[in-house]
Design a protein around this motif. Structure first.
Motif, PDB file in Angstrom:
ATOM      1  N   ASN A 293      21.456  -1.414  33.174  1.00 12.04           N
ATOM      2  CA  ASN A 293      20.556  -0.292  33.482  1.00 12.04           C
ATOM      3  C   ASN A 293      19.142  -0.769  33.775  1.00 12.04           C
ATOM      4  O   ASN A 293      18.751  -1.863  33.395  1.00 12.04           O
ATOM      5  CB  ASN A 293      20.477   0.632  32.271  1.00 12.04           C
TER       6      ASN A 293
ATOM      7  N   VAL B 291      17.635   3.738  28.916  1.00 14.48           N
ATOM      8  CA  VAL B 291      18.285   4.193  27.684  1.00 14.48           C
ATOM      9  C   VAL B 291      17.449   3.820  26.462  1.00 14.48           C
ATOM     10  O   VAL B 291      17.373   4.570  25.494  1.00 14.48           O
ATOM     11  CB  VAL B 291      19.703   3.581  27.570  1.00 14.48           C
TER      12      VAL B 291
ATOM     13  N   GLN C  53      28.502   5.745  24.045  1.00 11.88           N
ATOM     14  CA  GLN C  53      28.598   4.909  25.262  1.00 11.88           C
ATOM     15  C   GLN C  53      27.815   3.620  25.056  1.00 11.88           C
ATOM     16  O   GLN C  53      26.770   3.627  24.399  1.00 11.88           O
ATOM     17  CB  GLN C  53      27.963   5.634  26.459  1.00 11.88           C
ATOM     18  N   HIS C  54      28.284   2.538  25.662  1.00  9.89           N
ATOM     19  CA  HIS C  54      27.604   1.247  25.544  1.00  9.89           C
ATOM     20  C   HIS C  54      26.792   0.970  26.817  1.00  9.89           C
ATOM     21  O   HIS C  54      27.296   1.123  27.933  1.00  9.89           O
ATOM     22  CB  HIS C  54      28.661   0.133  25.346  1.00  9.89           C
ATOM     23  N   TYR C  55      25.519   0.613  26.626  1.00  9.44           N
ATOM     24  CA  TYR C  55      24.637   0.306  27.765  1.00  9.44           C
ATOM     25  C   TYR C  55      23.984  -1.052  27.534  1.00  9.44           C
ATOM     26  O   TYR C  55      23.779  -1.460  26.390  1.00  9.44           O
ATOM     27  CB  TYR C  55      23.504   1.336  27.889  1.00  9.44           C
ATOM     28  N   GLN C  56      23.621  -1.697  28.638  1.00  6.71           N
ATOM     29  CA  GLN C  56      22.841  -2.941  28.541  1.00  6.71           C
ATOM     30  C   GLN C  56      21.619  -2.843  29.429  1.00  6.71           C
ATOM     31  O   GLN C  56      21.689  -2.310  30.542  1.00  6.71           O
ATOM     32  CB  GLN C  56      23.689  -4.117  29.033  1.00  6.71           C
ATOM     33  N   GLU C  57      20.502  -3.338  28.908  1.00  4.71           N
ATOM     34  CA  GLU C  57      19.276  -3.407  29.716  1.00  4.71           C
ATOM     35  C   GLU C  57      18.702  -4.814  29.588  1.00  4.71           C
ATOM     36  O   GLU C  57      18.693  -5.369  28.490  1.00  4.71           O
ATOM     37  CB  GLU C  57      18.206  -2.454  29.187  1.00  4.71           C
TER      38      GLU C  57
END
Ligand SMILES: C[S@@+](CC[C@H](N)C(=O)[O-])C[C@H]1O[C@@H](n2cnc3c(N)ncnc32)[C@H](O)[C@@H]1O
Length: 252
Positions: free
Chosen positions: A2, A7, A197-201
């Motif tokens: 992202n 997020v 939900q899984h997010y990566q930044e």
């Protein structure tokens, strides 16, 4: 992956829980007052979730506009400003494209603030120069800017690798941060679990030496009133970890 802060905005205030924003606000207010007692309008760039804005605005009953490039951060800021019932306008604006017109204004601001690593997110010095030019154009003639940045000395004198984790409400994060001296870049990866939900930044920052920023300031047409060693009124030096620049727009 992202965009940075898309997020993270949800848990940003918890991640920044260790930051003494009261101290930031007191120091910046003192800087402004020491250099220009008549400041009444302030534009803050890269203001994040507005933690500084809600402290600094009441210190001078300033006419205050806070902006950030990440819409999710500005949403959090609006909520905070509304809860505190403060007269602070919150807008989305990017460092290298911000204009008075875009902010719905004809007259320049008395003061502009860009602090706490925002500038380090511009990883090319040409972008820094562009941002400083934008600041000059958004100031009234005689206006004052306070801009700060972290330096390579700061990265060198602290752990080059850093890891932490936390949970806020239903959102959890794991941060892994690393400084690479060969590229001069800091990379932080946030693994965030939000609403199941899984997010990566990935956040990439460049620490800048004071001399590099001074050259960009000169190219932007702003003038240096002072360069302070982080949170003091002592002159910045080669090993300063943070430099607060007091800049002036001199020409009409
Ligand atoms: C480390 S945070 C600091 C936020 C705030 N100043 C504080 O003290 O909590 C950096 C902020 O700069 C913003 N930012 C990064 N690059 C930007 C850009 N090119 N234009 C506008 N904002 C930007 C990010 O969205 C983020 O909110």
């Amino acid at each position: 992956m992202n965009d940075p802060y898309k997020v993270l905005a949800e848990v940003y205030d918890a991640v920044m829980d260790h930051v003494d924003y009261d101290r930031w606000a007191r120091y910046l207010n003192a800087c402004l007052r020491a250099h220009d007692e008549s400041v009444s309008s302030i534009l803050e760039l890269g203001a994040g979730t507005g933690s500084l804005a809600v402290r600094l605005q009441p210190m001078g009953n300033y006419r205050y506009v806070m902006t950030d490039g990440a819409p999710a951060m500005v949403r959090q800021a609006r909520q905070k400003v509304d809860e505190a019932s403060l007269p602070i306008r919150c807008d989305v604006a990017r460092f290298t494209t911000v204009t008075l017109q875009g902010l719905g204004r004809r007259d320049g601001f008395d003061a502009i603030i860009l602090v706490y690593d925002g500038l380090n997110y511009l990883t090319k010095i040409d972008e820094v120069r562009l941002c400083l030019e934008r600041i000059r154009r958004c100031l009234r003639p005689g206006g004052l800017a306070v801009v700060d940045h972290a330096t390579p000395a700061n990265s060198e004198d602290h752990d080059r690798e850093f890891f932490d984790r936390g949970t806020v409400g239903g959102t959890s994060y794991v941060r892994a941060s690393r400084y690479d001296a060969s590229t001069g870049l800091h990379r932080s990866t946030f693994d965030i679990v939000h609403d199941g939900q899984h997010y990566q930044e990935e956040h990439v920052q460049r620490p800048y030496a004071p001399a590099a920023i001074e050259a960009a300031i000169e190219a932007s047409g702003l003038y240096v009133s002072a360069a302070y060693d982080g949170f003091t009124f002592d002159p910045a030096h080669e090993r300063s970890h943070r430099v607060h620049w007091l800049l002036e727009r001199r020409e009409p």
